[in-house]
Design an enzyme around this catalytic site. Structure first.
Site, PDB file in Angstrom:
ATOM      1  N   LYS A   1      45.170  46.804  32.420  1.00  0.00           N
ATOM      2  CA  LYS A   1      45.736  45.656  31.705  1.00  0.00           C
ATOM      3  C   LYS A   1      47.266  45.611  31.800  1.00  0.00           C
ATOM      4  O   LYS A   1      47.853  44.557  32.023  1.00  0.00           O
ATOM      5  CB  LYS A   1      45.316  45.737  30.234  1.00  0.00           C
ATOM      6  CG  LYS A   1      45.515  44.468  29.476  1.00  0.00           C
ATOM      7  CD  LYS A   1      44.396  43.520  29.774  1.00  0.00           C
ATOM      8  CE  LYS A   1      44.318  42.360  28.823  1.00  0.00           C
ATOM      9  NZ  LYS A   1      43.069  41.613  29.049  1.00  0.00           N
TER      10      LYS A   1
ATOM     11  N   ASP B   1      43.809  37.795  32.049  1.00  0.00           N
ATOM     12  CA  ASP B   1      43.229  38.220  33.326  1.00  0.00           C
ATOM     13  C   ASP B   1      42.913  37.043  34.245  1.00  0.00           C
ATOM     14  O   ASP B   1      43.277  37.065  35.425  1.00  0.00           O
ATOM     15  CB  ASP B   1      41.960  39.047  33.089  1.00  0.00           C
ATOM     16  CG  ASP B   1      42.238  40.284  32.243  1.00  0.00           C
ATOM     17  OD1 ASP B   1      43.418  40.673  32.146  1.00  0.00           O
ATOM     18  OD2 ASP B   1      41.289  40.844  31.675  1.00  0.00           O
TER      19      ASP B   1
ATOM     20  N   CYS C   1      39.263  71.108  33.257  1.00  0.00           N
ATOM     21  CA  CYS C   1      38.172  71.383  32.312  1.00  0.00           C
ATOM     22  C   CYS C   1      36.839  71.586  33.064  1.00  0.00           C
ATOM     23  O   CYS C   1      36.693  72.572  33.773  1.00  0.00           O
ATOM     24  CB  CYS C   1      38.106  70.272  31.275  1.00  0.00           C
ATOM     25  SG  CYS C   1      37.106  70.724  29.866  1.00  0.00           S
ATOM     26  N   TYR C   2      35.887  70.655  32.967  1.00  0.00           N
ATOM     27  CA  TYR C   2      34.632  70.820  33.714  1.00  0.00           C
ATOM     28  C   TYR C   2      34.921  70.960  35.210  1.00  0.00           C
ATOM     29  O   TYR C   2      34.252  71.719  35.916  1.00  0.00           O
ATOM     30  CB  TYR C   2      33.724  69.615  33.460  1.00  0.00           C
ATOM     31  CG  TYR C   2      32.386  69.698  34.147  1.00  0.00           C
ATOM     32  CD1 TYR C   2      31.390  70.503  33.652  1.00  0.00           C
ATOM     33  CD2 TYR C   2      32.148  68.974  35.311  1.00  0.00           C
ATOM     34  CE1 TYR C   2      30.159  70.597  34.288  1.00  0.00           C
ATOM     35  CE2 TYR C   2      30.920  69.051  35.958  1.00  0.00           C
ATOM     36  CZ  TYR C   2      29.922  69.865  35.442  1.00  0.00           C
ATOM     37  OH  TYR C   2      28.718  69.954  36.071  1.00  0.00           O
TER      38      TYR C   2
ATOM     39  N   HIS D   1      43.522  69.763  29.040  1.00  0.00           N
ATOM     40  CA  HIS D   1      43.645  68.402  29.572  1.00  0.00           C
ATOM     41  C   HIS D   1      45.111  67.991  29.743  1.00  0.00           C
ATOM     42  O   HIS D   1      45.752  67.591  28.770  1.00  0.00           O
ATOM     43  CB  HIS D   1      42.953  67.410  28.627  1.00  0.00           C
ATOM     44  CG  HIS D   1      41.463  67.526  28.666  1.00  0.00           C
ATOM     45  ND1 HIS D   1      40.688  66.871  29.587  1.00  0.00           N
ATOM     46  CD2 HIS D   1      40.614  68.265  27.914  1.00  0.00           C
ATOM     47  CE1 HIS D   1      39.421  67.177  29.402  1.00  0.00           C
ATOM     48  NE2 HIS D   1      39.349  68.025  28.387  1.00  0.00           N
TER      49      HIS D   1
ATOM     50  N   GLY E   1      42.424  30.604  30.300  1.00  0.00           N
ATOM     51  CA  GLY E   1      43.705  30.578  29.606  1.00  0.00           C
ATOM     52  C   GLY E   1      44.100  31.977  29.144  1.00  0.00           C
ATOM     53  O   GLY E   1      45.191  32.186  28.635  1.00  0.00           O
TER      54      GLY E   1
ATOM     55  N   GLY F   1      34.150  66.731  31.867  1.00  0.00           N
ATOM     56  CA  GLY F   1      32.861  66.106  31.658  1.00  0.00           C
ATOM     57  C   GLY F   1      32.110  66.851  30.579  1.00  0.00           C
ATOM     58  O   GLY F   1      32.461  67.982  30.253  1.00  0.00           O
TER      59      GLY F   1
ATOM     60  N   GLU G   1      46.193  65.355  31.059  1.00  0.00           N
ATOM     61  CA  GLU G   1      46.341  63.891  31.048  1.00  0.00           C
ATOM     62  C   GLU G   1      46.533  63.303  29.659  1.00  0.00           C
ATOM     63  O   GLU G   1      46.911  62.151  29.528  1.00  0.00           O
ATOM     64  CB  GLU G   1      45.133  63.238  31.740  1.00  0.00           C
ATOM     65  CG  GLU G   1      43.799  63.342  31.015  1.00  0.00           C
ATOM     66  CD  GLU G   1      43.049  64.649  31.246  1.00  0.00           C
ATOM     67  OE1 GLU G   1      43.686  65.638  31.660  1.00  0.00           O
ATOM     68  OE2 GLU G   1      41.835  64.697  30.986  1.00  0.00           O
TER      69      GLU G   1
END
Ligand code: XMP
Length: 509
Positions: A365, A222, A78-79, A164, A219, A51, A166
């Site tokens: 997604k 999602d 991190c934070y 990090h 259409g 953060g 990730e």
């Protein structure tokens, strides 16, 4: 299941994603969450995200220290690591700041860094460092400027990294997360798409009971996946409405009608182009156009919904194709984007007295696409380029007249057709034609022409937040340009847009 506490990092999302990529369900919760609420969720482990704050700053988001008492494994990133430092020692802001790539020297692999090499490339982004910690914490790795770059306390089951794991720039980041998720938390692999599909269908059945669901489908990926999933659960009690506002692509209505008629018993295709066009007459200011389209859409939808509810009083729910990133606003870096343009992602009015049901709200997604594939939806639908709600109105600069819409539809159709034929459609994030409402002089045969300008835009991007113009081959651009000028009456000039985002945006208005 793992919980990610979001301390405002743009990477909180990515952490949750990575855990899901490991096959374990994860959920993001806000930083104010209490220890008791967390305990109720019964996670196998908790990850504290990074953060932008400093722990000693006034108003910095802190942690409910009760969380440390449950014996649930905790990983601070991190934070998140500094919150651990602040709870069990001291954090110092005077150390050397470190951003970007750094080399991590592993002192002791321990449980978290198991399987890593002696030196590892990691990605750092921090200003503060931990200066002291109570006994029981062991430093397992350092960088040249950060002594406590990784640490663990096995008896308390508390772990932390200053970098990090990730992000892809941390080469062994997935290995570290894997160690935490499986070796330390002993989480079970429960996040498969097949399992998810069954769970979602059961959840819809339970939630809807014997009632009906009404949905506005576009259409797009999602809403099509959401509607298909709801249909699997409740069959003909699903009612889908497609509103054609007259600002969609050439052939779109027929294609969407065919797709939905095949799938849904109760599908209603509404031609509302007349009221939209009428309200847009004389309007050229972009935000005003967006507002008019948003409001008119709601009006048309409400009218159709009212009519349907008369014959189908069982309708009690409003289905929506909301996906996970749409919901987690605090971690959504695109918040600013909505200030630049009022994206009209429909929030339909409460007065409709329908309860909202959003079956995809936990998915990203790519998960949605995978689920769509399992539901038998073709790649053609699942990998379509994004198309904005206000449609061609924001690609016709100035007033969207009937004539201009017609010209743009034809030009856009040729552009997309050639991209598909050449294989470039799937290589770009989005491509479309736009119409400039000014005319320029040309010559055709021996005659002077005075016609509109078409601008072609094709961009590459990963998330639409930034974009680069696609380097399409000259020969392809040449073919598209000459086809448009020759085949579309009213156009005598074609330009290719070479603006990046920022400073440009993808759409024109
Ligand atoms: P911009 O133009 O802001 O677009 O760079 C970023 C992405 O968002 C899409 N977009 C919209 N999508 N409703 C939508 O559903 C809207 O009003 C809207 N405006 C832009 C755009 O096509 C691009 O993919």
């Amino acid at each position: 299941m793992l919980v990610v506490i979001n301390y405002g990092s743009q990477f909180a999302h990515l952490i949750a994603r990575r855990v899901r990529e490991l096959g374990v369900y994860s959920e993001i919760v806000p930083s104010g969450i209490t220890a008791n609420r967390l305990k109720e969720m019964q996670p196998d482990g908790i990850i504290l995200s990074g953060g932008p704050s400093s722990v000693y700053e006034k108003g910095a988001p802190l942690i409910d220290k009760g969380i440390f008492k449950f014996g649930i494994p905790i990983l601070g990133i991190c934070y998140g690591l500094q919150l651990i430092g602040n709870s069990f020692g001291n954090v110092d802001g005077r150390n050397v700041k470190e951003y970007g790539k750094a080399i991590l020297h592993i002192r002791k692999k321990g449980r978290l860094l198991d399987g890593l090499g002696k030196d590892e490339a990691v990605w750092m982004s921090h200003g503060d460092s931990i200066s002291s910690l109570e006994e029981g914490f062991e430093i397992t790795a350092s960088t040249d400027t950060c002594e406590m770059a990784a640490l663990e306390n096995n008896s308390r089951k508390i772990y932390g990294v200053q970098f990090h794991p990730e992000v892809v720039h941390t080469k062994s980041g997935m290995r570290i997360l894997k160690n935490f998720v499986f070796s330390i938390c002993h989480a079970k692999k429960d996040f498969t798409m097949a399992g998810m599909k069954e769970r979602l269908i059961q959840d819809i059945k339970k939630e809807v009971m014997g009632k009906g669901v009404l949905m506005a489908t576009s259409g797009g990926v999602d809403s099509t996946v959401a509607a298909t999933l709801i249909h699997e659960a409740i069959g003909s009690r699903l009612h889908c409405i497609f509103i054609d506002h007259g600002l969609i692509r050439k052939g779109e209505r027929e294609e969407v009608d065919r797709l939905y008629r095949e799938r849904f018993e109760n599908y209603y295709s509404v031609d509302a182009s007349a009221p939209f066009l009428k309200k847009l007459a004389g309007i050229s200011e972009p935000e005003q156009k967006r507002r008019i389209i948003g409001h008119t859409f709601i009006e048309v939808f409400e009218a159709k919904a009212k009519e349907l509810k008369k014959n189908h009083p069982e309708i009690a729910f409003l289905g929506q194709g909301t996906i996970y990133p749409d919901r987690i606003e605090s971690a959504q870096p695109s918040k600013n984007a909505s200030k630049i343009k009022s994206h009209h992602n429909l929030t339909l009015p409460e007065k409709m007295h329908l309860r909202v049901i959003e079956p995809l709200k936990e998915l990203y997604k790519d998960n949605v696409r995978e689920l769509g594939k399992m539901l038998g939806i073709s790649n053609h639908i699942l990998y379509r380029h994004p198309f904005p709600g206000p449609g061609l109105a924001i690609r016709i600069l100035g007033e969207a007249t009937k004539e201009r819409i017609q010209i743009l539809k034809e030009a856009d159709f040729i552009f997309i057709e050639e991209l598909k034929k050449s294989g470039y459609y799937d290589r770009v994030w989005q491509a479309f034609a736009a119409l400039f409402p000014i005319k320029s002089v040309g010559v055709m045969g021996d005659a002077r022409t005075y016609d509109y300008i078409i601008s072609l835009r094709a961009v590459t991007s990963v998330d639409a937040m930034t974009a680069d113009w696609a380097r399409l081959p000259d020969s392809l651009l040449e073919k598209i340009s000459s086809r448009i000028v020759n085949e579309v009456r009213g156009v005598n000039r074609v330009v290719y847009d070479i603006t990046q985002k920022p400073p440009g945006t993808i759409e024109y208005e």
